[in-house]
Design a protein around this motif. Sequence first.
Motif, mmCIF file in Angstrom:
data_model
loop_
_atom_site.group_PDB
_atom_site.id
_atom_site.type_symbol
_atom_site.label_atom_id
_atom_site.label_comp_id
_atom_site.label_asym_id
_atom_site.label_seq_id
_atom_site.Cartn_x
_atom_site.Cartn_y
_atom_site.Cartn_z
ATOM 1 N N TRP A 36 136.082 -2.905 2.504
ATOM 2 C CA TRP A 36 136.902 -4.069 2.864
ATOM 3 C C TRP A 36 137.797 -3.683 4.018
ATOM 4 C CZ3 TRP A 36 136.156 -8.814 1.087
ATOM 5 C CH2 TRP A 36 137.116 -9.793 1.344
ATOM 6 N N ASN A 38 141.225 -3.731 5.131
ATOM 7 C CA ASN A 38 142.528 -3.977 4.503
ATOM 8 C C ASN A 38 143.626 -4.379 5.496
ATOM 9 O OD1 ASN A 38 141.528 -3.355 1.968
ATOM 10 N ND2 ASN A 38 142.140 -1.206 2.076
ATOM 11 N N ALA A 41 145.295 -8.060 5.324
ATOM 12 C CA ALA A 41 146.193 -8.196 4.170
ATOM 13 C C ALA A 41 147.484 -7.417 4.395
ATOM 14 C CB ALA A 41 145.494 -7.707 2.907
ATOM 15 N N ASP A 46 149.703 -10.247 2.324
ATOM 16 C CA ASP A 46 149.200 -11.476 1.687
ATOM 17 C C ASP A 46 147.986 -11.149 0.816
ATOM 18 O OD1 ASP A 46 148.267 -13.974 0.981
ATOM 19 O OD2 ASP A 46 148.233 -14.756 3.025
ATOM 20 N N LEU A 47 148.114 -11.379 -0.489
ATOM 21 C CA LEU A 47 147.013 -11.098 -1.421
ATOM 22 C C LEU A 47 145.773 -11.918 -1.090
ATOM 23 C CD1 LEU A 47 145.894 -9.761 -4.004
ATOM 24 C CD2 LEU A 47 146.958 -11.606 -5.328
ATOM 25 N N LYS A 48 145.960 -13.109 -0.547
ATOM 26 C CA LYS A 48 144.799 -13.961 -0.242
ATOM 27 C C LYS A 48 143.874 -13.317 0.791
ATOM 28 C CE LYS A 48 147.019 -17.895 0.653
ATOM 29 N NZ LYS A 48 148.399 -17.559 0.232
ATOM 30 N N ALA A 50 143.457 -10.014 0.873
ATOM 31 C CA ALA A 50 143.015 -8.751 0.275
ATOM 32 C C ALA A 50 141.813 -8.985 -0.623
ATOM 33 C CB ALA A 50 144.152 -8.137 -0.543
ATOM 34 N N ASP A 52 140.974 -8.699 -4.083
ATOM 35 C CA ASP A 52 141.824 -8.622 -5.284
ATOM 36 C C ASP A 52 141.092 -7.832 -6.378
ATOM 37 O OD1 ASP A 52 143.302 -9.052 -7.580
ATOM 38 O OD2 ASP A 52 143.611 -11.188 -7.201
ATOM 39 N N TYR A 53 141.514 -6.579 -6.597
ATOM 40 C CA TYR A 53 140.812 -5.738 -7.576
ATOM 41 C C TYR A 53 140.932 -6.289 -8.989
ATOM 42 C CZ TYR A 53 145.498 -3.632 -7.182
ATOM 43 O OH TYR A 53 146.852 -3.431 -7.069
ATOM 44 N N ALA A 54 142.007 -7.017 -9.264
ATOM 45 C CA ALA A 54 142.156 -7.621 -10.597
ATOM 46 C C ALA A 54 141.118 -8.730 -10.799
ATOM 47 C CB ALA A 54 143.563 -8.176 -10.763
ATOM 48 N N GLU A 55 140.933 -9.556 -9.772
ATOM 49 C CA GLU A 55 139.954 -10.644 -9.863
ATOM 50 C C GLU A 55 138.531 -10.089 -9.968
ATOM 51 O OE1 GLU A 55 140.219 -13.402 -6.613
ATOM 52 O OE2 GLU A 55 138.594 -14.640 -7.390
#
Length: 121
Positions: A36, A38, A41, A46-48, A50, A52-55
Amino acid sequence: MDIVYIRGLRVQTVIGVYDWERTIRQPLLLDLDLAWDNRPAAENDDLKLALDYAEVSQHITQMIEASQYQLIETLAEKVAHEVMQRFSVPWLRLTISKPTAVGNTDTVGVVIERGAKITDD
Ligand SMILES: Nc1nc2c(c(=O)[nH]1)N=C([C@H](O)[C@@H](O)CO)CN2
Protein backbone atom coordinates in the motif's frame (compact mmCIF):
# COMPACT_ATOMS: atom_id res chain seq x y z
CA MET A 1 5.56 0.54 -2.10
CA ASP A 2 4.90 0.44 1.63
CA ILE A 3 3.45 -2.38 3.70
CA VAL A 4 0.48 -2.60 6.03
CA TYR A 5 0.72 -5.82 8.03
CA ILE A 6 -1.43 -8.07 10.16
CA ARG A 7 0.18 -10.68 12.42
CA GLY A 8 -1.42 -13.56 14.24
CA LEU A 9 -5.03 -13.13 13.13
CA ARG A 10 -6.81 -16.05 14.85
CA VAL A 11 -9.86 -17.60 13.19
CA GLN A 12 -11.74 -20.82 13.96
CA THR A 13 -13.26 -22.69 11.05
CA VAL A 14 -14.06 -26.03 9.44
CA ILE A 15 -10.87 -26.97 7.56
CA GLY A 16 -9.32 -30.32 6.68
CA VAL A 17 -9.42 -33.35 4.44
CA TYR A 18 -10.34 -36.04 6.96
CA ASP A 19 -13.87 -37.01 8.02
CA TRP A 20 -13.25 -36.09 11.67
CA GLU A 21 -12.17 -32.62 10.60
CA ARG A 22 -15.48 -31.94 8.86
CA THR A 23 -17.36 -31.97 12.17
CA ILE A 24 -15.21 -29.58 14.22
CA ARG A 25 -13.78 -26.09 14.02
CA GLN A 26 -10.00 -25.73 14.20
CA PRO A 27 -7.83 -22.67 14.79
CA LEU A 28 -5.92 -21.00 12.00
CA LEU A 29 -3.41 -18.17 12.34
CA LEU A 30 -2.91 -15.68 9.53
CA ASP A 31 -0.07 -13.28 8.81
CA LEU A 32 -0.43 -10.77 5.99
CA ASP A 33 1.87 -8.24 4.35
CA LEU A 34 -0.20 -5.92 2.17
CA ALA A 35 1.39 -3.52 -0.31
CA TRP A 36 0.00 0.00 0.00
CA ASP A 37 1.19 3.55 -0.58
CA ASN A 38 0.97 4.98 2.93
CA ARG A 39 1.99 8.52 1.97
CA PRO A 40 -1.47 9.94 1.11
CA ALA A 41 -2.85 8.77 4.47
CA ALA A 42 0.19 10.14 6.30
CA GLU A 43 0.14 13.50 4.51
CA ASN A 44 -3.56 14.02 5.28
CA ASP A 45 -3.68 12.12 8.59
CA ASP A 46 -6.81 10.45 7.21
CA LEU A 47 -7.91 6.84 7.79
CA LYS A 48 -10.01 6.95 4.62
CA LEU A 49 -6.78 7.10 2.62
CA ALA A 50 -5.17 4.28 4.58
CA LEU A 51 -5.55 0.54 4.18
CA ASP A 52 -7.55 -0.07 7.37
CA TYR A 53 -6.02 -3.17 8.99
CA ALA A 54 -9.01 -3.47 11.32
CA GLU A 55 -11.45 -3.57 8.40
CA VAL A 56 -9.29 -6.07 6.52
CA SER A 57 -9.00 -8.28 9.62
CA GLN A 58 -12.75 -8.22 10.21
CA HIS A 59 -13.54 -9.03 6.59
CA ILE A 60 -11.11 -11.95 6.48
CA THR A 61 -12.43 -13.30 9.77
CA GLN A 62 -16.04 -13.30 8.54
CA MET A 63 -15.01 -14.90 5.27
CA ILE A 64 -13.03 -17.71 6.88
CA GLU A 65 -15.61 -18.41 9.58
CA ALA A 66 -18.19 -19.00 6.83
CA SER A 67 -15.91 -21.25 4.74
CA GLN A 68 -15.52 -25.04 4.76
CA TYR A 69 -12.55 -25.84 2.53
CA GLN A 70 -10.47 -28.99 2.77
CA LEU A 71 -7.02 -27.57 2.01
CA ILE A 72 -5.40 -24.51 3.48
CA GLU A 73 -4.01 -23.92 -0.02
CA THR A 74 -7.55 -23.39 -1.30
CA LEU A 75 -8.41 -21.09 1.56
CA ALA A 76 -5.23 -19.08 0.98
CA GLU A 77 -6.12 -18.51 -2.68
CA LYS A 78 -9.67 -17.41 -1.81
CA VAL A 79 -8.49 -15.01 0.89
CA ALA A 80 -5.78 -13.53 -1.33
CA HIS A 81 -8.19 -12.98 -4.21
CA GLU A 82 -10.85 -11.42 -2.00
CA VAL A 83 -8.46 -9.03 -0.24
CA MET A 84 -6.86 -7.89 -3.49
CA GLN A 85 -10.22 -7.30 -5.15
CA ARG A 86 -12.12 -5.71 -2.29
CA PHE A 87 -9.38 -3.48 -0.93
CA SER A 88 -7.49 -2.79 -4.20
CA VAL A 89 -4.30 -4.28 -2.79
CA PRO A 90 -1.80 -4.79 -5.66
CA TRP A 91 0.42 -7.35 -3.91
CA LEU A 92 0.28 -9.45 -0.79
CA ARG A 93 2.09 -12.17 1.09
CA LEU A 94 -0.20 -14.43 3.08
CA THR A 95 0.78 -17.09 5.60
CA ILE A 96 -1.85 -19.49 6.91
CA SER A 97 -0.76 -21.67 9.82
CA LYS A 98 -2.69 -24.64 11.19
CA PRO A 99 -1.08 -25.09 14.59
CA THR A 100 -3.04 -28.15 15.75
CA ALA A 101 -2.62 -30.16 12.53
CA VAL A 102 0.58 -32.08 13.15
CA GLY A 103 1.77 -33.27 16.56
CA ASN A 104 5.36 -32.55 17.53
CA THR A 105 5.40 -29.32 15.53
CA ASP A 106 4.82 -25.75 16.57
CA THR A 107 2.77 -25.26 13.44
CA VAL A 108 2.48 -26.08 9.74
CA GLY A 109 1.08 -24.06 6.88
CA VAL A 110 1.47 -22.31 3.55
CA VAL A 111 2.84 -19.01 2.32
CA ILE A 112 1.69 -17.43 -0.94
CA GLU A 113 2.55 -14.20 -2.68
CA ARG A 114 0.16 -12.79 -5.27
CA GLY A 115 0.06 -9.70 -7.44
CA ALA A 116 2.82 -7.28 -8.35
CA LYS A 117 4.68 -4.82 -6.21
CA ILE A 118 4.43 -1.34 -7.72
CA THR A 119 7.81 0.32 -7.46
CA ASP A 120 8.01 4.08 -7.02
CA ASP A 121 10.14 6.53 -5.08
N1 LIG B 1 -0.24 -29.12 2.08
C1 LIG B 1 -1.25 -29.56 2.88
N2 LIG B 1 -1.11 -30.72 3.52
C2 LIG B 1 -2.09 -31.16 4.31
C3 LIG B 1 -3.28 -30.43 4.47
C4 LIG B 1 -3.40 -29.20 3.78
O1 LIG B 1 -4.43 -28.47 3.87
N3 LIG B 1 -2.37 -28.80 3.00
N4 LIG B 1 -4.25 -30.90 5.32
C5 LIG B 1 -4.11 -32.02 5.97
C6 LIG B 1 -5.08 -32.46 6.96
O2 LIG B 1 -6.31 -31.77 6.86
C7 LIG B 1 -4.39 -32.27 8.31
O3 LIG B 1 -4.37 -30.88 8.65
C8 LIG B 1 -5.01 -33.06 9.41
O4 LIG B 1 -4.14 -33.09 10.52
C9 LIG B 1 -2.94 -32.91 5.80
N5 LIG B 1 -1.92 -32.35 4.95
